[in-house]
Design a protein around this motif. Sequence first.
Motif, PDB file in Angstrom:
ATOM      1  N   GLY A  41      40.511 -36.722   3.713  1.00 51.41           N
ATOM      2  CA  GLY A  41      39.545 -37.760   4.073  1.00 51.41           C
ATOM      3  C   GLY A  41      40.200 -39.125   4.203  1.00 51.41           C
ATOM      4  O   GLY A  41      41.347 -39.321   3.803  1.00 51.41           O
ATOM      5  N   ASP A  66      34.292 -39.972   7.132  1.00 49.12           N
ATOM      6  CA  ASP A  66      33.258 -39.680   6.140  1.00 49.12           C
ATOM      7  C   ASP A  66      32.070 -38.920   6.731  1.00 49.12           C
ATOM      8  O   ASP A  66      31.552 -37.989   6.109  1.00 49.12           O
ATOM      9  CB  ASP A  66      32.758 -40.969   5.479  1.00 49.12           C
ATOM     10  N   THR A  70      30.654 -35.289   5.493  1.00 50.44           N
ATOM     11  CA  THR A  70      29.247 -35.071   5.151  1.00 50.44           C
ATOM     12  C   THR A  70      28.662 -33.919   5.971  1.00 50.44           C
ATOM     13  O   THR A  70      27.913 -33.088   5.437  1.00 50.44           O
ATOM     14  CB  THR A  70      28.440 -36.363   5.373  1.00 50.44           C
ATOM     15  N   THR A  87      34.199 -39.949  -3.395  1.00 48.87           N
ATOM     16  CA  THR A  87      34.119 -39.682  -1.957  1.00 48.87           C
ATOM     17  C   THR A  87      32.678 -39.358  -1.581  1.00 48.87           C
ATOM     18  O   THR A  87      31.803 -39.348  -2.435  1.00 48.87           O
ATOM     19  CB  THR A  87      35.016 -38.479  -1.560  1.00 48.87           C
ATOM     20  N   VAL A  88      32.478 -39.038  -0.318  1.00 54.81           N
ATOM     21  CA  VAL A  88      31.135 -38.660   0.143  1.00 54.81           C
ATOM     22  C   VAL A  88      30.915 -37.154   0.064  1.00 54.81           C
ATOM     23  O   VAL A  88      29.894 -36.654   0.511  1.00 54.81           O
ATOM     24  CB  VAL A  88      30.902 -39.123   1.599  1.00 54.81           C
ATOM     25  N   SER A  89      31.862 -36.435  -0.528  1.00 53.19           N
ATOM     26  CA  SER A  89      31.806 -34.980  -0.529  1.00 53.19           C
ATOM     27  C   SER A  89      31.896 -34.393  -1.927  1.00 53.19           C
ATOM     28  O   SER A  89      32.617 -34.919  -2.775  1.00 53.19           O
ATOM     29  CB  SER A  89      32.961 -34.434   0.312  1.00 53.19           C
TER      30      SER A  89
END
Length: 128
Positions: A41, A66, A70, A87-89
Motif C-alpha cells: 500500500g 487506498d 478498500t 491502514t485502510v485494510s
Amino acid sequence: MIVAGLGCRRGTPMESVRAALLLACQEARLEPATVTALATGTIKEDEPGILELATHLGLPLHIVADEDLTAAEPRTRTVSQHSLARTVSPSLSEAAALAAAGPASELIVARVIAEGATCALARSGETS
C-alpha cells in the motif's frame, strides 16, 4: 500471474521481508521464482526493506492506492487490529496482493508473519 502482497514494521530489513515471502511460498508449495510481482500500500511505498527486495528479485513493485485496498477488502481473510489501526485494510498484504493481481484474483496464501514482515499470495483470475 502470482503477486506477493507485503507489509512490515517500519525499518524492517530486506532479509526479514524476504523471509515472509519465502514462508508464504513454502505454504503455497510454490517456488519463489513463480512470483511475478510484489505489491504493497501507499503507506509502505518508501519502506526500504520492501524496495530493496523488489530490486534484489528484479520484480515490479505495485503501490496500491487506498481505494483499491478498500475494494479488495471483501476478499481478504485475515483481520489484523494492527493493520486496521494504521491502514485502510484489515490485512494490507492480502488486500495489496489481491488488488494488484486484478479483480478476478484469489488468495492462494493468506497473510503469514515472519520477522516483523507479512506476506500474502494472490493468483490472477486471468487465463493465459
